[in-house]
Motif scaffolding. Structure first.
Motif, PDB file in Angstrom:
ATOM      1  N   ALA A 139      25.278  70.255  20.907  1.00  0.00           N
ATOM      2  CA  ALA A 139      24.558  70.844  22.038  1.00  0.00           C
ATOM      3  C   ALA A 139      23.124  71.174  21.648  1.00  0.00           C
ATOM      4  CB  ALA A 139      25.283  72.099  22.522  1.00  0.00           C
ATOM      5  N   ILE A 140      22.958  71.726  20.444  1.00  0.00           N
ATOM      6  CA  ILE A 140      21.611  72.040  19.955  1.00  0.00           C
ATOM      7  C   ILE A 140      20.841  70.754  19.708  1.00  0.00           C
ATOM      8  CG2 ILE A 140      20.310  73.031  18.026  1.00  0.00           C
ATOM      9  CD1 ILE A 140      22.641  75.068  17.740  1.00  0.00           C
ATOM     10  N   GLY A 141      21.495  69.780  19.069  1.00  0.00           N
ATOM     11  CA  GLY A 141      20.841  68.512  18.771  1.00  0.00           C
ATOM     12  C   GLY A 141      20.385  67.772  20.013  1.00  0.00           C
ATOM     13  N   ALA A 142      21.144  67.912  21.101  1.00  0.00           N
ATOM     14  CA  ALA A 142      20.788  67.241  22.347  1.00  0.00           C
ATOM     15  C   ALA A 142      19.536  67.838  22.985  1.00  0.00           C
ATOM     16  CB  ALA A 142      21.954  67.323  23.332  1.00  0.00           C
ATOM     17  N   ASN A 143      19.303  69.098  22.713  1.00  0.00           N
ATOM     18  CA  ASN A 143      18.207  69.810  23.380  1.00  0.00           C
ATOM     19  C   ASN A 143      17.244  70.455  22.389  1.00  0.00           C
ATOM     20  OD1 ASN A 143      19.106  69.713  26.363  1.00  0.00           O
ATOM     21  ND2 ASN A 143      20.950  70.382  25.294  1.00  0.00           N
ATOM     22  N   ILE A 144      17.137  69.860  21.199  1.00  0.00           N
ATOM     23  CA  ILE A 144      16.318  70.444  20.146  1.00  0.00           C
ATOM     24  C   ILE A 144      14.864  70.604  20.575  1.00  0.00           C
ATOM     25  CG2 ILE A 144      15.797  68.211  19.041  1.00  0.00           C
ATOM     26  CD1 ILE A 144      16.573  71.505  17.188  1.00  0.00           C
ATOM     27  N   THR A 145      14.376  69.691  21.425  1.00  0.00           N
ATOM     28  CA  THR A 145      12.970  69.785  21.833  1.00  0.00           C
ATOM     29  C   THR A 145      12.726  70.969  22.773  1.00  0.00           C
ATOM     30  OG1 THR A 145      13.403  68.168  23.589  1.00  0.00           O
ATOM     31  CG2 THR A 145      12.469  67.333  21.526  1.00  0.00           C
ATOM     32  N   SER A 146      13.777  71.510  23.364  1.00  0.00           N
ATOM     33  CA  SER A 146      13.626  72.706  24.201  1.00  0.00           C
ATOM     34  C   SER A 146      13.345  73.927  23.336  1.00  0.00           C
ATOM     35  CB  SER A 146      14.888  72.948  25.029  1.00  0.00           C
ATOM     36  OG  SER A 146      15.134  71.869  25.884  1.00  0.00           O
ATOM     37  N   PHE A 147      13.871  73.877  22.103  1.00  0.00           N
ATOM     38  CA  PHE A 147      13.660  74.986  21.171  1.00  0.00           C
ATOM     39  C   PHE A 147      12.470  74.731  20.256  1.00  0.00           C
ATOM     40  CE2 PHE A 147      18.298  74.321  21.807  1.00  0.00           C
ATOM     41  CZ  PHE A 147      18.555  75.434  22.596  1.00  0.00           C
ATOM     42  N   VAL A 148      12.233  73.450  19.967  1.00  0.00           N
ATOM     43  CA  VAL A 148      11.143  73.072  19.061  1.00  0.00           C
ATOM     44  C   VAL A 148      10.317  71.978  19.747  1.00  0.00           C
ATOM     45  CG1 VAL A 148      10.579  72.432  16.687  1.00  0.00           C
ATOM     46  CG2 VAL A 148      12.810  73.443  17.189  1.00  0.00           C
ATOM     47  N   PRO A 149       9.392  72.370  20.640  1.00  0.00           N
ATOM     48  CA  PRO A 149       8.643  71.400  21.456  1.00  0.00           C
ATOM     49  C   PRO A 149       7.856  70.367  20.650  1.00  0.00           C
ATOM     50  CG  PRO A 149       8.345  73.637  22.281  1.00  0.00           C
ATOM     51  CD  PRO A 149       9.045  73.762  20.971  1.00  0.00           C
TER      52      PRO A 149
ATOM     53  N   LEU B  51      31.372  67.559  30.536  1.00  0.00           N
ATOM     54  CA  LEU B  51      31.845  67.012  31.813  1.00  0.00           C
ATOM     55  C   LEU B  51      32.390  68.089  32.741  1.00  0.00           C
ATOM     56  CD1 LEU B  51      33.595  63.706  30.673  1.00  0.00           C
ATOM     57  CD2 LEU B  51      31.478  63.930  31.993  1.00  0.00           C
ATOM     58  N   VAL B  52      32.957  69.162  32.181  1.00  0.00           N
ATOM     59  CA  VAL B  52      33.497  70.212  33.049  1.00  0.00           C
ATOM     60  C   VAL B  52      32.408  71.168  33.546  1.00  0.00           C
ATOM     61  CG1 VAL B  52      35.791  70.126  32.016  1.00  0.00           C
ATOM     62  CG2 VAL B  52      34.122  71.775  31.140  1.00  0.00           C
ATOM     63  N   GLY B  53      31.175  70.960  33.078  1.00  0.00           N
ATOM     64  CA  GLY B  53      30.079  71.726  33.660  1.00  0.00           C
ATOM     65  C   GLY B  53      29.262  72.606  32.737  1.00  0.00           C
ATOM     66  N   VAL B  54      29.608  72.656  31.468  1.00  0.00           N
ATOM     67  CA  VAL B  54      28.809  73.451  30.529  1.00  0.00           C
ATOM     68  C   VAL B  54      27.576  72.627  30.153  1.00  0.00           C
ATOM     69  CG1 VAL B  54      28.769  74.651  28.321  1.00  0.00           C
ATOM     70  CG2 VAL B  54      30.888  74.552  29.651  1.00  0.00           C
ATOM     71  N   PRO B  55      26.369  73.162  30.335  1.00  0.00           N
ATOM     72  CA  PRO B  55      25.143  72.370  30.137  1.00  0.00           C
ATOM     73  C   PRO B  55      24.798  72.118  28.669  1.00  0.00           C
ATOM     74  CG  PRO B  55      24.577  74.628  30.682  1.00  0.00           C
ATOM     75  CD  PRO B  55      26.076  74.531  30.801  1.00  0.00           C
ATOM     76  N   ILE B  56      25.520  71.189  28.052  1.00  0.00           N
ATOM     77  CA  ILE B  56      25.292  70.915  26.629  1.00  0.00           C
ATOM     78  C   ILE B  56      24.832  69.487  26.360  1.00  0.00           C
ATOM     79  CG2 ILE B  56      26.896  72.685  25.820  1.00  0.00           C
ATOM     80  CD1 ILE B  56      28.979  70.520  25.393  1.00  0.00           C
ATOM     81  N   PHE B  57      24.668  68.685  27.416  1.00  0.00           N
ATOM     82  CA  PHE B  57      24.131  67.354  27.225  1.00  0.00           C
ATOM     83  C   PHE B  57      22.601  67.430  27.163  1.00  0.00           C
ATOM     84  CE2 PHE B  57      28.048  65.603  29.651  1.00  0.00           C
ATOM     85  CZ  PHE B  57      28.807  65.654  28.484  1.00  0.00           C
TER      86      PHE B  57
END
Length: 196
Positions: A19-29, A69-75
């Protein structure tokens, strides 16, 4: 195969890392290079295979996919929901399951550094082949493809992240091997080293 509390903890940890790896740029622009975000999903999928082995590694990636898929925003881009299945990039999410399994299978049979690195590169190839082909067919059959979209164009899109992913794959293999020698072959972690 029975799973211990440690197994479930490690599998859950990799769901979180994905989950972190998918959105790393949100934390480290600053990890956006030339407009291309540097994600770490493939890195963590490969690492899951080297550390958890084929079965538990694949299970952890399956849980990651199901939780999203069940709705937790981790993609990526904090995406989620069942509708993600029709996304052109969903093939990459599925490929993480195959990637972790294949990497784990190789390192379960051979514990050398070269085997870990080769396994990681095999995992990267699986990730790219499965994900890119899914993306191509998605654009061709159910998604709105860009004008003039071709199979060659789909692969050309993958050129930008490829050098980064090769470097990270090799690093994942080296890290997995290092952990094998220092941590995973000892104490409570020993059972992870047994071939599934």
């Amino acid at each position: 195969m029975k799973f211990k509390a440690l197994d479930l903890t490690l599998a859950s940890m990799f769901v979180g890392l994905m989950a972190i790896g998918a959105n790393i740029t949100s934390f480290v622009p600053f990890m956006v290079v030339g407009g291309v975000p540097i994600t770490l999903q493939t890195f963590f999928a490969i690492l899951a295979g080297t550390i958890l082995g084929s079965r538990l590694g694949a299970i952890s990636m399956t849980v990651y996919a199901l939780v999203g898929l069940v709705g937790v925003p981790i993609f990526a881009k904090f995406g989620a929901g069942f509708s993600t299945i029709i996304s052109p990039t969903f093939g990459f999410i599925l490929s993480f399951i195959l990637t972790a399994y294949a990497v784990g299978k190789v390192v379960e049979k051979n514990r050398t550094l070269s085997a870990f690195v080769i396994a990681s590169l095999i995992g990267l190839v699986i990730n790219y082949v499965f994900g890119t082909n899914w993306m191509y067919f998605a654009y061709k059959f159910w998604a709105a493809a860009p004008e003039g979209f071709t199979y060659t164009m789909a692969w050309l899109w993958m050129v930008a992240p490829l050098p980064k992913d090769i470097i990270l794959a090799v690093f994942a293999g080296m890290m997995g091997h290092r952990l094998e020698k220092t941590v995973l072959s000892k104490g409570s972690f020993k059972h992870l080293r047994k071939a599934a």
